[in-house]
Design a protein around this motif. Sequence first.
Motif, PDB file in Angstrom:
ATOM      1  N   PRO A  79       0.800  -1.237   0.000  1.00 28.56           N
ATOM      2  CA  PRO A  79       0.000   0.000   0.000  1.00 28.56           C
ATOM      3  C   PRO A  79       0.829   1.280   0.000  1.00 28.56           C
ATOM      4  CG  PRO A  79      -0.063  -1.071   2.154  1.00 28.56           C
ATOM      5  CD  PRO A  79       0.581  -2.037   1.223  1.00 28.56           C
ATOM      6  N   ASP A  80       2.040   1.239   0.526  1.00 26.73           N
ATOM      7  CA  ASP A  80       2.852   2.455   0.588  1.00 26.73           C
ATOM      8  C   ASP A  80       3.765   2.640  -0.628  1.00 26.73           C
ATOM      9  OD1 ASP A  80       4.358   0.256   1.207  1.00 26.73           O
ATOM     10  OD2 ASP A  80       5.571   1.273   2.743  1.00 26.73           O
ATOM     11  N   CYS A  81       3.682   1.750  -1.607  1.00 24.26           N
ATOM     12  CA  CYS A  81       4.534   1.861  -2.797  1.00 24.26           C
ATOM     13  C   CYS A  81       3.922   2.871  -3.769  1.00 24.26           C
ATOM     14  CB  CYS A  81       4.666   0.500  -3.483  1.00 24.26           C
ATOM     15  SG  CYS A  81       5.678   0.559  -4.999  1.00 24.26           S
ATOM     16  N   PRO A  82       4.699   3.848  -4.237  1.00 24.17           N
ATOM     17  CA  PRO A  82       4.167   4.865  -5.141  1.00 24.17           C
ATOM     18  C   PRO A  82       4.089   4.415  -6.603  1.00 24.17           C
ATOM     19  CG  PRO A  82       6.453   5.356  -4.690  1.00 24.17           C
ATOM     20  CD  PRO A  82       6.116   4.131  -3.874  1.00 24.17           C
ATOM     21  N   LEU A  83       4.601   3.237  -6.906  1.00 25.59           N
ATOM     22  CA  LEU A  83       4.673   2.800  -8.305  1.00 25.59           C
ATOM     23  C   LEU A  83       3.392   2.056  -8.672  1.00 25.59           C
ATOM     24  CD1 LEU A  83       8.387   1.543  -8.400  1.00 25.59           C
ATOM     25  CD2 LEU A  83       7.489   3.878  -8.505  1.00 25.59           C
ATOM     26  N   ARG A  84       2.491   2.768  -9.373  1.00 22.93           N
ATOM     27  CA  ARG A  84       1.201   2.185  -9.718  1.00 22.93           C
ATOM     28  C   ARG A  84       1.016   2.009 -11.216  1.00 22.93           C
ATOM     29  NH1 ARG A  84      -0.109  -0.443  -5.327  1.00 22.93           N
ATOM     30  NH2 ARG A  84       0.131   0.855  -3.468  1.00 22.93           N
ATOM     31  N   TRP A  85       1.805   2.694 -11.996  1.00 30.26           N
ATOM     32  CA  TRP A  85       1.642   2.609 -13.448  1.00 30.26           C
ATOM     33  C   TRP A  85       3.026   2.667 -14.104  1.00 30.26           C
ATOM     34  CZ3 TRP A  85      -3.321   1.741 -14.852  1.00 30.26           C
ATOM     35  CH2 TRP A  85      -3.582   1.606 -16.235  1.00 30.26           C
ATOM     36  N   ALA A  86       3.178   1.948 -15.211  1.00 33.55           N
ATOM     37  CA  ALA A  86       4.481   1.884 -15.885  1.00 33.55           C
ATOM     38  C   ALA A  86       4.317   2.112 -17.383  1.00 33.55           C
ATOM     39  CB  ALA A  86       5.153   0.537 -15.638  1.00 33.55           C
ATOM     40  N   VAL A  87       5.237   2.863 -17.938  1.00 36.10           N
ATOM     41  CA  VAL A  87       5.326   3.050 -19.385  1.00 36.10           C
ATOM     42  C   VAL A  87       6.600   2.351 -19.858  1.00 36.10           C
ATOM     43  CG1 VAL A  87       5.536   4.693 -21.276  1.00 36.10           C
ATOM     44  CG2 VAL A  87       4.128   5.249 -19.284  1.00 36.10           C
ATOM     45  N   ILE A  88       6.451   1.400 -20.774  1.00 41.79           N
ATOM     46  CA  ILE A  88       7.584   0.621 -21.280  1.00 41.79           C
ATOM     47  C   ILE A  88       7.810   1.014 -22.731  1.00 41.79           C
ATOM     48  CG2 ILE A  88       8.543  -1.681 -21.621  1.00 41.79           C
ATOM     49  CD1 ILE A  88       6.477  -2.692 -19.589  1.00 41.79           C
ATOM     50  N   ALA A  89       8.973   1.571 -23.024  1.00 44.54           N
ATOM     51  CA  ALA A  89       9.298   2.040 -24.373  1.00 44.54           C
ATOM     52  C   ALA A  89      10.534   1.296 -24.876  1.00 44.54           C
ATOM     53  CB  ALA A  89       9.557   3.547 -24.371  1.00 44.54           C
TER      54      ALA A  89
END
Length: 406
Positions: free
Chosen positions: A131-141
Amino acid sequence: MSGTLLAALATAGTVLLAAGFALGRLTARRAGRDVLDLGTPLERATFHTLHTASLAAPPLRAGLTEDTARKAARRLRPLLGTEALCLTDRTAVLAWDGPGGDHHRDQVMERVAEVLGSWRGQSVRAACDQPDCPLRWAVIAPLTGEEGVLGALVAYGSRESAVLARAATEVARWVSVQLELAELDRSRTRLIEAEIRALRAQISPHFIFNSLAAIASFVRTDPQRARELLLEFADFTRYSFRRHGEFTQLADELRSIEQYLALAGARFGDRLQVTLQVAPEVLPVTLPFLCLQPLVENAVKHGLEDSRTTCRVTIAAQDAGAEAVVTVEDDGVGMDPAELRAVLAGERPRSSGVGLPNVDERLRQVYGDDYGLVAETGVGAGMKVTVRIPKYHAGVHRDPPAPVEE
């Protein structure tokens, strides 16, 4: 050069031009005021972006490795303003900058594998149960090169963002440009090394055999001269077959030529007459390795071995302001100018001119087309070959510069 590489060079040039423009405005404003004026917020943001990109570029120009990726990632994450960023190759994560690496790192390659196969970037939800992790979305290029997809840039955010997706894609393209330029540098280095090997292969086995035979002929009649010639032969072969350095100094190249002529003189005696005219101020000038020796060998070959008369070879190195001018001239049999043009163009077997096409190509690659060989010849009129060498040429080092540690 491929269209992709041309586009890469054009992009790099645009970035440098924009950086120069921004820096020029800042410098001008600083010169006109007592207090430094960094311009408008837009100008400050532009300068900051270009400066950050310039710091990330040098590591990437060395290729995609763990070390270069680590140095670049810590510059690229502030550029994008993301919570975390990672760079991968085709098989593993090379560098992670920011939080979340302890539990997201193992998952990222599963997502990257899909990008490697499709060549298309993705914007995906980051699977995370903390719950405390700020990484919720990722862009892979994808990071691309001449050989396909080399890896990926993965930018993590706290929410889905079209702006982040576009920014990450553009930064990945910029990284790909740097990687293609790195491959271009490596290709150029391999080409130069191959050409030097070709020059070494052209050092005639007959010359080596004849040199040793000439040395042997003096062993009983003049042991001291035999010893001196043997030392000259050892130094000549050591220099010609050295394994490091694309460049050398004119003094070293001329010393090797003197050794070559001493060995040739032992064989031909008074038939070979040599004159050296060297200005001391040009001796430290840097030039491509094994650039002049093939010209002297060519003068001896066509001036003496193809003729039964005495041959005079004149070697001159003169100061010409911003350049050093070296000429190698013989009064031998010469050749048809049309045939010489065909030799330099690669339309005749290289045996027609020992190393001349190779030397001409290398000079043009290093200094530009204005610095190729200039040859004057005619049937029965000997030959004169002129080489112009810029004294100060950007990017030329006697040895590769040491990498700068971040």
